[in-house]
Scaffold this active site. Sequence first.
Site, PDB file in Angstrom:
ATOM      1  N   ALA A  74       0.828  -1.215   0.000  1.00 11.94           N
ATOM      2  CA  ALA A  74       0.000   0.000   0.000  1.00 11.94           C
ATOM      3  C   ALA A  74       0.857   1.258   0.000  1.00 11.94           C
ATOM      4  O   ALA A  74       0.592   2.200  -0.769  1.00 11.94           O
ATOM      5  CB  ALA A  74      -0.934  -0.009   1.215  1.00 11.94           C
ATOM      6  N   GLU A  75       1.884   1.297   0.826  1.00  8.57           N
ATOM      7  CA  GLU A  75       2.721   2.498   0.878  1.00  8.57           C
ATOM      8  C   GLU A  75       3.486   2.689  -0.425  1.00  8.57           C
ATOM      9  O   GLU A  75       3.656   3.818  -0.895  1.00  8.57           O
ATOM     10  CB  GLU A  75       3.690   2.464   2.062  1.00  8.57           C
ATOM     11  CG  GLU A  75       4.507   3.731   2.138  1.00  8.57           C
ATOM     12  CD  GLU A  75       4.806   4.211   3.536  1.00  8.57           C
ATOM     13  OE1 GLU A  75       5.468   5.266   3.638  1.00  8.57           O
ATOM     14  OE2 GLU A  75       4.390   3.580   4.510  1.00  8.57           O
ATOM     15  N   THR A  76       3.906   1.602  -1.021  1.00  8.15           N
ATOM     16  CA  THR A  76       4.593   1.692  -2.311  1.00  8.15           C
ATOM     17  C   THR A  76       3.673   2.304  -3.361  1.00  8.15           C
ATOM     18  O   THR A  76       4.046   3.264  -4.047  1.00  8.15           O
ATOM     19  CB  THR A  76       5.072   0.301  -2.767  1.00  8.15           C
ATOM     20  OG1 THR A  76       6.005  -0.204  -1.801  1.00  8.15           O
ATOM     21  CG2 THR A  76       5.728   0.360  -4.136  1.00  8.15           C
ATOM     22  N   SER A  79       2.707   5.986  -2.589  1.00  5.23           N
ATOM     23  CA  SER A  79       3.868   6.861  -2.786  1.00  5.23           C
ATOM     24  C   SER A  79       4.138   7.093  -4.263  1.00  5.23           C
ATOM     25  O   SER A  79       4.482   8.200  -4.675  1.00  5.23           O
ATOM     26  CB  SER A  79       5.109   6.253  -2.126  1.00  5.23           C
ATOM     27  OG  SER A  79       4.970   6.218  -0.732  1.00  5.23           O
TER      28      SER A  79
END
Length: 157
Positions: A74-76, A79
């Site tokens: 999710a953060e990848t 971002s």
Amino acid sequence: MDEQHSVKFPQEVLDEYAALGIDLPALFSAGDLGRRMEIRILEASADRVVATMPVKGNTQPYGLLHGGASAVLAETLGSVGAMMHGGITKVAVGVDLNCTHHRGARSGIVTGVATPVHRGRSTATYEVVISDEQDRRVCTARLTCLLRDADPAATGA
């Protein structure tokens, strides 16, 4: 991320980076952690980022997809979306991530799709839906990134 050149970027984004002498597909990466987790980014734009990740190798002791692995995916994706929104003059830095885990996954591939909730001048927020191969929602996440001014020396601009 050996297949990073197969990422589908909008042509206008490729042109913007190329005008500055930057080969975006060559530069683009989910980083060392993303490579170790075998995250494969398939599509990347400010409007939508799509990637896959195998469950195998990203599990917790009970054999289920690790919640932290879902968080990394999710953060990848969030971002990357924020980076694409900010463009060449901004750097996206995650400042808030929350994940709700709906069901476990024991095998196969999960797919994450990030779409914008808010895209401003100084922040960008993306919702990320992670689903299994049967299109069942495994996790819903939200990431907010701060958009900081890029260091021109670091981008080659």
